[in-house]
Structures are given as structure tokens and as C-alpha cells.
Design an enzyme around this catalytic site. Structure first.
Site, short mmCIF file in Angstrom:
data_model
loop_
_atom_site.label_atom_id
_atom_site.label_comp_id
_atom_site.label_asym_id
_atom_site.label_seq_id
_atom_site.Cartn_x
_atom_site.Cartn_y
_atom_site.Cartn_z
CG HIS A 24 -1.92 -1.08 1.25
ND1 HIS A 24 -1.64 -2.29 1.84
CD2 HIS A 24 -3.18 -1.18 0.75
CE1 HIS A 24 -2.68 -3.08 1.73
NE2 HIS A 24 -3.63 -2.45 1.07
CD GLU A 94 1.57 -1.69 3.51
OE1 GLU A 94 2.04 -0.77 2.80
OE2 GLU A 94 0.70 -2.48 3.09
NE ARG A 182 -20.57 16.11 13.17
CZ ARG A 182 -19.31 15.87 13.58
NH1 ARG A 182 -18.82 14.64 13.55
NH2 ARG A 182 -18.55 16.85 14.00
NE ARG A 236 -21.08 17.18 17.37
CZ ARG A 236 -21.38 15.88 17.34
NH1 ARG A 236 -20.40 14.99 17.35
NH2 ARG A 236 -22.63 15.46 17.31
#
Ligand code: URA
Length: 291
Positions: A24, A94, A182, A236
Site C-alpha cells: 500500500h 507497513e 450526528r 459539539r
């Protein structure tokens, strides 16, 4: 750059190409130093590197953009993780395989308590594991704690730079919407998550983000070090949201924390000690002020 089409890999269980590059991240041993900054956003990687003395784009494959370079004499890398636990776990896996062992998340976050202002920084001491991938690695009773070294280096850097910061427990979720309380599409919000942001604030959790618990859990399992500093772009409790607030400060603090960690690691090697006591750190502090 980053194309893996037609490249042959060692095996399906060890996806490394013939030259030793990880599937990756497209990097191999020797490419990456031990200190790695981990933003979620690939676009933040060049911004992090813009504060370095030397920088080079090493790879760009999927969500993983990688710069390597030097910051104030220290070899450093910045690698984007993408959003959430699964993509982050791939990056950390990785990176460990190619020799990195110290990971500093540089992210953005939503604060849960009203006294935390937009643009402030939150330095995470431990993370609630509302992610999925870390539970595949180890039982949910296993704590997702920051490395004491990285935590203290981030606090030292934030103090030195004179920015506003808070230190405490973060909640890491694999969900930006429903899992953080949410409403989903068409106002979908299962009851168990509808007030999660309020319940966490009541038990003194400072913020929501999406990657710290994965980084900390994997770092601890593999004997590495993890830490996190996030810019507060949302609150929030007050219902405010300003996407870029504090991001540059978080980047400066993370870069500076790497420089501090390197000094502490050198000190540790020089004195042949494993742990940094308060008295060793005080000596370091006095010596570094004289430089
Ligand atoms: N990132 C999150 O995960 N949540 C927020 O509210 C803001 C940034």
C-alpha cells in the site's frame, strides 16, 4: 509514481514486491526514518513538510502520500493515513515493517466540552476504542494509551510555542456521523448513539476523532510509541465548525515534538538509560535553555 500494476509480489500473505516495497505505501526499508507524522488528510502532508529544511515526495498511492525530509537536523517522514481505523492500521503496519517506530498523529477533531475553543489543540493521553480494527488485533479491555515520551514531547512543544492546548482522553470512532452522535441521512440516528457526545463529555472525554486509538493500540502491541495532537475544528457543545482552525499550530507542535523526542532519545542512548525521569528531563531542560 505509485503504480503497482504488473508488479510481482512475494506472496499473497506477505504483499511485498521484488524490491521489498510494501503493497500500500510503496516504500521499503531504508526509505523511512523512525519518526513519522501521521495526518489523515493527504493534502496536509506537503503542509507539514513545508516547515522542514529538506523535503522530498517519496510516494503517492491511494490515500497514502509520503514525504521524507529533515526538520531541524532530524530525519522525519509524514504519511497520510486516510480517514478511520482500517486505513490507519495498514499505514502503521507497513511503516513498522520498514523500520519506523514512533508515530505522531497530526489531526483535526471535534471538542465535546464547551470551554474548549475552536483553534485550540488537544493532546491525547489515551483513546476510547470506538474503532473496529483495533478489536481485531486485541480485546477491547486492552488500553489505547499514548507513549509517555510522545505525550510529554507534545506538551513540551505546545508550551514552547505558546499555543492553547488541553491534555486528556479522546474518543476515536470509525464513524464521523452516526457514531459521533450526528444524524445520518434522513435523520437516521440509533438511540445508542444519539447522545454519545454528551455522555462522553460527562465522563471528561475531551474530543472525538477517528484514528488515535488505532495508532496507540498497534504502537503498544508492537513495542513502538504513539501520540496525537489535534486541532479543534468543531465544538459539539457550542455547535461551531471552522474546518481550518488551529491546523497550522498542530503541525508546528508535532514537528517540534519530533525534534524534542530525538534529543531525548539521544540522551537515553548516551546515558544508557531506559526511562526518562523527571530529574533527567529537568537537566535536559536546563541544558537546552543554555544552547
Ligand atoms: N473529526 C472528527 O472525527 N470529528 C469532528 O467533529 C471533527 C473532526
Amino acid at each position: 509514481m505509485g503504480s503497482v500494476i504488473n508488479v510481482r509480489f512475494e506472496s499473497a500473505s506477505v504483499p511485498v514486491d521484488e524490491s521489498g516495497r510494501q503493497y500500500h505505501l510503496n516504500v521499503r526499508r531504508g526509505d523511512i526514518p523512525r519518526y513519522v507524522l501521521l495526518p489523515g488528510d493527504p493534502g496536509r502532508v506537503p503542509l507539514i513538510a513545508s516547515f522542514w529544511d529538506e523535503k522530498k515526495l517519496l510516494s503517492s498511492h491511494r490515500e497514502y502520500v509520503i514525504y521524507v525530509g529533515r526538520y531541524r537536523g532530524v530525519d522525519v517522514a509524514a504519511v497520510s493515513t486516510g480517514i478511520g481505523g482500517p486505513a490507519t492500521a495498514i499505514a502503521v503496519e507497513e511503516l513498522f515493517r520498514v523500520g519506523a517506530d514512533t508515530f505522531v498523529r497530526v489531526g483535526t477533531t471535534g471538542a465535546l466540552r464547551k470551554e474548549i475553543k475552536l483553534g485550540d489543540l488537544i493532546i491525547t493521553s489515551a483513546a476510547v476504542r470506538y474503532d473496529g480494527v483495533s478489536k481485531i488485533y486485541v480485546d477491547s479491555e486492552y488500553p489505547a494509551v499514548a507513549s509517555l515520551d510522545v505525550l510529554l514531547a507534545l506538551i513540551e512543544a505546545a508550551d514552547e510555542l505558546g499555543v492553547r492546548y488541553h491534555v486528556g482522553i479522546t474518543a476515536s470512532s470509525d464513524s464521523f456521523y452516526v457514531g459521533q452522535g450526528r444524524p445520518g441521512f434522513k435523520n437516521y440516528l440509533p438511540r445508542q448513539w444519539s447522545d454519545i457526545h454528551l455522555r462522553l463529555a460527562e465522563v471528561n472525554v475531551l474530543n472525538f476523532e477517528m484514528e488515535a486509538s488505532t495508532i496507540f493500540t498497534l504502537a503498544n502491541i508492537y513495542g513502538g510509541r504513539g501520540g496525537a495532537v489535534c486541532a479543534v475544528i468543531a465544538n459539539r457543545a457550542t455547535d461551531e465548525f471552522v474546518p481550518g482552525a488551529g491546523v497550522e499550530d498542530a503541525i508546528k507542535v508535532a514537528n517540534e515534538a519530533v525534534r524534542i523526542l530525538k534529543e531525548w532519545d539521544d540522551l537515553r542512548a548516551e546515558r544508557k538509560i531506559t526511562y526518562l525521569s523527571v530529574s533527567t528531563l529537568s537537566e535536559w531542560y536546563l541544558r537546552s535553555r543554555k544552547k
